[in-house]
Design a protein around this motif. Structure first.
Motif, PDB file in Angstrom:
ATOM      1  N   LEU A  76      57.983 113.693  26.053  1.00  0.00           N
ATOM      2  CA  LEU A  76      59.369 113.930  25.633  1.00  0.00           C
ATOM      3  C   LEU A  76      59.404 115.063  24.601  1.00  0.00           C
ATOM      4  O   LEU A  76      60.392 115.784  24.489  1.00  0.00           O
ATOM      5  CB  LEU A  76      60.005 112.655  25.060  1.00  0.00           C
ATOM      6  CG  LEU A  76      61.506 112.770  24.750  1.00  0.00           C
ATOM      7  CD1 LEU A  76      62.313 113.089  26.004  1.00  0.00           C
ATOM      8  CD2 LEU A  76      62.032 111.497  24.102  1.00  0.00           C
ATOM      9  N   GLY A  77      58.304 115.224  23.894  1.00  0.00           N
ATOM     10  CA  GLY A  77      58.200 116.321  22.923  1.00  0.00           C
ATOM     11  C   GLY A  77      58.397 117.694  23.568  1.00  0.00           C
ATOM     12  O   GLY A  77      58.879 118.624  22.923  1.00  0.00           O
ATOM     13  N   TYR A  79      60.540 118.511  25.817  1.00  0.00           N
ATOM     14  CA  TYR A  79      61.987 118.766  25.868  1.00  0.00           C
ATOM     15  C   TYR A  79      62.587 118.784  24.462  1.00  0.00           C
ATOM     16  O   TYR A  79      63.413 119.635  24.135  1.00  0.00           O
ATOM     17  CB  TYR A  79      62.647 117.672  26.722  1.00  0.00           C
ATOM     18  CG  TYR A  79      64.093 117.959  27.064  1.00  0.00           C
ATOM     19  CD1 TYR A  79      64.426 118.851  28.087  1.00  0.00           C
ATOM     20  CD2 TYR A  79      65.131 117.323  26.375  1.00  0.00           C
ATOM     21  CE1 TYR A  79      65.752 119.101  28.404  1.00  0.00           C
ATOM     22  CE2 TYR A  79      66.461 117.564  26.692  1.00  0.00           C
ATOM     23  CZ  TYR A  79      66.768 118.456  27.712  1.00  0.00           C
ATOM     24  OH  TYR A  79      68.089 118.705  28.029  1.00  0.00           O
ATOM     25  N   THR A  80      62.131 117.849  23.637  1.00  0.00           N
ATOM     26  CA  THR A  80      62.649 117.751  22.267  1.00  0.00           C
ATOM     27  C   THR A  80      62.386 119.048  21.495  1.00  0.00           C
ATOM     28  O   THR A  80      63.252 119.545  20.773  1.00  0.00           O
ATOM     29  CB  THR A  80      61.992 116.555  21.539  1.00  0.00           C
ATOM     30  OG1 THR A  80      62.267 115.379  22.301  1.00  0.00           O
ATOM     31  CG2 THR A  80      62.524 116.378  20.140  1.00  0.00           C
ATOM     32  N   SER A  81      61.184 119.591  21.663  1.00  0.00           N
ATOM     33  CA  SER A  81      60.868 120.828  20.944  1.00  0.00           C
ATOM     34  C   SER A  81      61.795 121.944  21.413  1.00  0.00           C
ATOM     35  O   SER A  81      62.365 122.683  20.615  1.00  0.00           O
ATOM     36  CB  SER A  81      59.392 121.201  21.130  1.00  0.00           C
ATOM     37  OG  SER A  81      59.041 121.219  22.498  1.00  0.00           O
ATOM     38  N   ASN A  84      65.597 121.585  20.281  1.00  0.00           N
ATOM     39  CA  ASN A  84      65.828 121.797  18.848  1.00  0.00           C
ATOM     40  C   ASN A  84      65.627 123.239  18.407  1.00  0.00           C
ATOM     41  O   ASN A  84      65.938 123.593  17.273  1.00  0.00           O
ATOM     42  CB  ASN A  84      64.927 120.876  18.015  1.00  0.00           C
ATOM     43  CG  ASN A  84      65.469 119.470  17.934  1.00  0.00           C
ATOM     44  OD1 ASN A  84      66.276 119.157  17.058  1.00  0.00           O
ATOM     45  ND2 ASN A  84      65.057 118.609  18.862  1.00  0.00           N
ATOM     46  N   TYR A 187      53.898 118.867  17.103  1.00  0.00           N
ATOM     47  CA  TYR A 187      54.103 117.491  17.588  1.00  0.00           C
ATOM     48  C   TYR A 187      52.851 117.021  18.304  1.00  0.00           C
ATOM     49  O   TYR A 187      52.076 117.835  18.817  1.00  0.00           O
ATOM     50  CB  TYR A 187      55.361 117.379  18.470  1.00  0.00           C
ATOM     51  CG  TYR A 187      55.348 118.166  19.763  1.00  0.00           C
ATOM     52  CD1 TYR A 187      55.660 119.519  19.798  1.00  0.00           C
ATOM     53  CD2 TYR A 187      55.033 117.534  20.976  1.00  0.00           C
ATOM     54  CE1 TYR A 187      55.663 120.228  20.995  1.00  0.00           C
ATOM     55  CE2 TYR A 187      55.046 118.242  22.178  1.00  0.00           C
ATOM     56  CZ  TYR A 187      55.355 119.588  22.178  1.00  0.00           C
ATOM     57  OH  TYR A 187      55.353 120.297  23.355  1.00  0.00           O
ATOM     58  N   TYR A 202      56.001 114.201  14.609  1.00  0.00           N
ATOM     59  CA  TYR A 202      56.638 115.519  14.541  1.00  0.00           C
ATOM     60  C   TYR A 202      56.532 115.983  13.097  1.00  0.00           C
ATOM     61  O   TYR A 202      56.872 115.230  12.179  1.00  0.00           O
ATOM     62  CB  TYR A 202      58.131 115.450  14.926  1.00  0.00           C
ATOM     63  CG  TYR A 202      58.372 115.209  16.398  1.00  0.00           C
ATOM     64  CD1 TYR A 202      58.205 113.935  16.948  1.00  0.00           C
ATOM     65  CD2 TYR A 202      58.768 116.246  17.241  1.00  0.00           C
ATOM     66  CE1 TYR A 202      58.417 113.713  18.299  1.00  0.00           C
ATOM     67  CE2 TYR A 202      58.996 116.024  18.595  1.00  0.00           C
ATOM     68  CZ  TYR A 202      58.815 114.753  19.117  1.00  0.00           C
ATOM     69  OH  TYR A 202      59.017 114.535  20.455  1.00  0.00           O
ATOM     70  N   ILE A 216      73.129 118.219  20.559  1.00  0.00           N
ATOM     71  CA  ILE A 216      71.836 117.592  20.896  1.00  0.00           C
ATOM     72  C   ILE A 216      72.013 116.071  20.872  1.00  0.00           C
ATOM     73  O   ILE A 216      72.536 115.536  19.885  1.00  0.00           O
ATOM     74  CB  ILE A 216      70.746 118.016  19.876  1.00  0.00           C
ATOM     75  CG1 ILE A 216      70.624 119.553  19.851  1.00  0.00           C
ATOM     76  CG2 ILE A 216      69.410 117.370  20.206  1.00  0.00           C
ATOM     77  CD1 ILE A 216      69.607 120.073  18.840  1.00  0.00           C
ATOM     78  N   LEU A 220      67.266 112.867  20.407  1.00  0.00           N
ATOM     79  CA  LEU A 220      66.403 114.051  20.538  1.00  0.00           C
ATOM     80  C   LEU A 220      66.581 115.006  19.372  1.00  0.00           C
ATOM     81  O   LEU A 220      65.927 116.051  19.309  1.00  0.00           O
ATOM     82  CB  LEU A 220      66.732 114.799  21.842  1.00  0.00           C
ATOM     83  CG  LEU A 220      66.643 114.007  23.135  1.00  0.00           C
ATOM     84  CD1 LEU A 220      66.966 114.909  24.317  1.00  0.00           C
ATOM     85  CD2 LEU A 220      65.259 113.408  23.304  1.00  0.00           C
ATOM     86  N   ASP A 221      67.492 114.653  18.482  1.00  0.00           N
ATOM     87  CA  ASP A 221      67.850 115.580  17.413  1.00  0.00           C
ATOM     88  C   ASP A 221      66.957 115.328  16.188  1.00  0.00           C
ATOM     89  O   ASP A 221      67.086 114.302  15.506  1.00  0.00           O
ATOM     90  CB  ASP A 221      69.332 115.377  17.066  1.00  0.00           C
ATOM     91  CG  ASP A 221      69.845 116.456  16.121  1.00  0.00           C
ATOM     92  OD1 ASP A 221      69.021 117.080  15.406  1.00  0.00           O
ATOM     93  OD2 ASP A 221      71.068 116.652  16.083  1.00  0.00           O
ATOM     94  N   LEU A 222      66.076 116.261  15.917  1.00  0.00           N
ATOM     95  CA  LEU A 222      65.125 116.056  14.819  1.00  0.00           C
ATOM     96  C   LEU A 222      65.849 115.972  13.470  1.00  0.00           C
ATOM     97  O   LEU A 222      65.382 115.294  12.556  1.00  0.00           O
ATOM     98  CB  LEU A 222      64.070 117.163  14.816  1.00  0.00           C
ATOM     99  CG  LEU A 222      63.179 117.203  16.064  1.00  0.00           C
ATOM    100  CD1 LEU A 222      62.191 118.363  15.993  1.00  0.00           C
ATOM    101  CD2 LEU A 222      62.423 115.882  16.248  1.00  0.00           C
TER     102      LEU A 222
END
Ligand code: PMP
Length: 356
Positions: A76-77, A79-81, A84, A187, A202, A216, A220-222
């Protein structure tokens, strides 16, 4: 004793298993298991705070960065990276493709915008780390995979980048010192050097967030997770606790610099045998060899594989089979694998040669 060369989940320190087992029954004399208490309880909040602080301490994380323990794995990182860091309008992410994991990261980023592949080692089945490419400045970020767990390659130094540098360090985080200040985001899935599977760490530069102009999703929003001290929702309590114990072990053993020293010794021992022993050969370019996941093959599989496989199994070695995309063998040697286990493997390789 089993010599566990599994690629992840993998070997963790014995004392982590013992403490974790005790805390599953009764956490610190509270009469409650670590996995039945509220994540909002003082006891668990302390675990989360301690785990986040240990990441900062062990990796020398500068001020201005936040450490989060989230779910979804490094997968998932990918996509998350991207979500963001990639601008909503005209967004471009740049990637160095060092095989499977970076290819997967590229695939996810393409869902959000344009992807520029700066360099790839696909032409030689990802057996080296590309070098000498130009690092662009007109992109939203540059993404690297520090260690390719499957192909057994590892960046020995990172390219300089004016664009934010993002890095998937799943399979070599805590194995060697790293200058965190070079990165806007690191991450890593927990299940190699950090602890049990189930959480992803993260390490994000605060000022880099909130600049994409995108909506976002909260999970998923850091920035959302950061504003809630990594407790926006129920965290994976056991994985965070196991990671905390593993980091305490690293600290007690001398920290990341000591891990690095041990990992270099282990890698040196195994790679010299791979190079010396006439029956074996490494599958990657020597200068890009991973200290975490050495990959190698038998030059003549037909003649020796059946016997070698039987011999290492008899020696109580586990998890040495190579990934299907490379074949042969992969000896994952994460922090908690002792050098004694490497000696056992080297001895089996020597014995195979002697008796071939
Ligand atoms: N990146 C790298 C470098 C990995 O080694 C792995 C898993 N082995 C992943 C990403 C994917 O991690 P996860 O299974 O936690 O999603």
């Amino acid at each position: 004793m089993v010599h566990n060369y599994s690629a992840g989940p993998c070997v963790l320190p014995q004392e982590v298993f013992e403490k974790a087992a005790e805390s599953i029954r009764d956490y610190n004399g509270t009469g409650l298991s670590i996995i039945e208490m509220s994540h909002r309880s003082k006891d668990f909040v302390e675990v989360m705070d301690r785990a986040r602080a240990l990441v900062k301490e062990l990796l020398n994380v500068p001020d201005g960065y936040t450490v989060l323990f989230l779910q979804g794995g490094a997968s998932l990182g990918f996509y998350t990276s991207a979500i963001n860091f990639m601008k909503n309008e005209g967004g471009v992410g740049a990637y160095v493709d060092t095989g499977s994991w970076s290819s997967k990261a590229i695939k996810e980023a393409k869902l959000l915008g344009d992807v520029r592949v700066l360099a790839s080692s696909q032409d030689q089945n990802f057996n080296y780390i590309p070098k000498g490419y130009e690092v662009p400045t007109d992109v939203d970020y540059v993404h690297l995979t520090s260690n390719n767990t499957i192909f057994g390659t590892q960046f020995k130094s990172f390219p300089e980048s004016k664009a934010p540098l993002l890095c998937d360090m799943s399979s070599d985080i805590f194995s060697k010192s790293v200058d965190v200040s070079k990165f806007d985001l690191i991450y890593a899935g927990a299940q190699k050097n950090m602890g049990p599977a189930g959480t992803t760490v993260y390490i994000v530069k605060d000022e880099a967030l909130g600049k994409t102009g995108r909506a976002i999703p909260s999970m998923l929003d850091l920035q959302v997770h950061s504003s809630k001290d990594s407790m926006f929702n129920t965290p994976p309590v056991f994985a965070v606790y196991g990671s905390m114990l593993t980091m305490e072990w690293m600290k007690k053993e001398g920290g990341v610099s000591e891990m690095e020293k041990r990992n270099e010794m282990k890698a040196q021992l195994l790679y010299s045998e791979i190079d010396r022993n006439a029956l074996f050969e490494g599958t990657t370019k020597a200068e890009d060899r991973s200290n975490m996941n050495p990959t190698f093959v038998l030059k003549d599989e037909e003649a020796h594989a059946a016997r070698f496989d039987q011999m290492w199994k008899n020696a109580n070695i586990n998890g040495l089979k190579g990934h299907r995309s490379v074949g042969g063998y992969r000896a994952s040697m994460y922090n908690a694998l002792g050098i004694g286990s490497v000696r056992v493997l080297v001895e089996v390789m020597k014995e195979l040669e002697r008796t071939a």
